[in-house]
Design an enzyme around this catalytic site. Structure first.
Site, PDB file in Angstrom:
ATOM      1  N   GLY A 137      10.980 -32.416  61.192  1.00  0.00           N
ATOM      2  CA  GLY A 137      12.552 -32.315  61.197  1.00  0.00           C
ATOM      3  C   GLY A 137      12.964 -32.365  62.658  1.00  0.00           C
ATOM      4  N   GLN A 183      18.886 -30.922  69.235  1.00  0.00           N
ATOM      5  CA  GLN A 183      17.481 -31.432  69.984  1.00  0.00           C
ATOM      6  C   GLN A 183      17.602 -32.723  70.623  1.00  0.00           C
ATOM      7  OE1 GLN A 183      15.241 -30.122  66.233  1.00  0.00           O
ATOM      8  NE2 GLN A 183      13.766 -29.570  67.933  1.00  0.00           N
ATOM      9  N   CYS A 214       8.032 -26.474  66.868  1.00  0.00           N
ATOM     10  CA  CYS A 214       9.420 -27.078  67.185  1.00  0.00           C
ATOM     11  C   CYS A 214       9.200 -28.028  68.286  1.00  0.00           C
ATOM     12  CB  CYS A 214      10.288 -26.034  67.746  1.00  0.00           C
ATOM     13  SG  CYS A 214      11.852 -26.651  67.885  1.00  0.00           S
ATOM     14  N   LEU A 215       9.795 -29.253  68.393  1.00  0.00           N
ATOM     15  CA  LEU A 215       9.624 -30.230  69.233  1.00  0.00           C
ATOM     16  C   LEU A 215      10.275 -29.716  70.501  1.00  0.00           C
ATOM     17  CD1 LEU A 215      10.329 -33.544  67.026  1.00  0.00           C
ATOM     18  CD2 LEU A 215       7.936 -32.472  67.894  1.00  0.00           C
ATOM     19  N   HIS A 252      14.923 -24.074  59.241  1.00  0.00           N
ATOM     20  CA  HIS A 252      14.526 -24.248  60.863  1.00  0.00           C
ATOM     21  C   HIS A 252      15.533 -24.892  61.370  1.00  0.00           C
ATOM     22  CE1 HIS A 252      11.276 -24.668  64.100  1.00  0.00           C
ATOM     23  NE2 HIS A 252      12.273 -25.779  64.376  1.00  0.00           N
ATOM     24  N   GLU A 253      15.822 -26.364  60.867  1.00  0.00           N
ATOM     25  CA  GLU A 253      16.618 -27.117  61.274  1.00  0.00           C
ATOM     26  C   GLU A 253      18.199 -26.900  61.321  1.00  0.00           C
ATOM     27  OE1 GLU A 253      15.430 -29.342  62.953  1.00  0.00           O
ATOM     28  OE2 GLU A 253      13.378 -29.400  62.233  1.00  0.00           O
ATOM     29  N   HIS A 278      18.864 -24.526  63.996  1.00  0.00           N
ATOM     30  CA  HIS A 278      19.253 -25.073  65.300  1.00  0.00           C
ATOM     31  C   HIS A 278      20.709 -25.585  65.538  1.00  0.00           C
ATOM     32  CE1 HIS A 278      15.434 -26.113  67.217  1.00  0.00           C
ATOM     33  NE2 HIS A 278      14.722 -26.653  66.358  1.00  0.00           N
TER      34      HIS A 278
END
Ligand code: ZN
Length: 172
Positions: free
Chosen positions: A46, A51, A94-95, A136-137, A140
């Site tokens: 995701g 991000q 997480c990226l 999670h997304e 963000h």
């Protein structure tokens, strides 16, 4: 399609609240395509607007490997409208905090309203990894990171570990 640079902690945009997309233009569609390409290039499941340095409420998700979900999702202005009381504990990464993982407790099932890339309003009911990725997304988009759910001690340890590895890899 282009691969976009992924913003990492402690970049401030990760802590900002993203703004609703007023209209789905060609630029927004291109952004969603680029985010999808970036997510695949970085082996993520995701990615959110913050991000890639955009304060826009856009999310892409593809959890197909794990849950056999039918499609990759492009979500514009997603809103969680239901969270189950039942929770699950799952190891998240997480990226924006590369190669760091921690167990996070989330609702086991969620319902999300969003616009697809053609501006059509949709409702998605999800459990399993997709439900976790959605929470999670969407976090963000509100400037929330998965480490915010950890105890101060665990959070500090994870950030120190990330910092140490960056220094070792010469990324600082
Ligand atoms: Zn993330």
């Amino acid at each position: 399609m282009s691969i976009l640079p992924v913003v990492e902690v402690p970049e401030h945009v990760l802590r900002e609240k993203a703004l609703p997309v007023p209209k789905i233009t060609a630029e927004i569609k291109k952004l969603l395509d680029d985010m999808m390409a970036t997510m695949y290039a970085k082996n993520g499941v995701g990615l959110s607007g913050n991000q890639v340095g955009k304060r826009l409420r856009v999310v892409v998700i593809d959890c197909r490997d794990e849950d056999d979900n039918p499609l990759p999702y492009k979500l514009v202005n997603p809103v969680i409208t239901y969270k189950s009381e039942e929770t699950v504990l799952h190891s998240e990464g997480c990226l924006s905090l590369p190669k760091e993982y921690a167990d996070v407790e989330r609702a086991a099932e969620v319902e999300v309203n969003y616009l697809d890339e053609n501006g059509v309003g949709r409702t998605l009911r999800a459990d399993g990894l997709l439900a976790i990725a959605l929470q999670h997304e969407i976090d963000h988009l509100d400037g929330v990171l998965f480490i915010d759910y950890l105890s101060p001690f665990k959070r500090k340890r994870l950030l120190q570990h990330l910092e140490k590895r960056r220094k070792k890899e010469g990324c600082v």
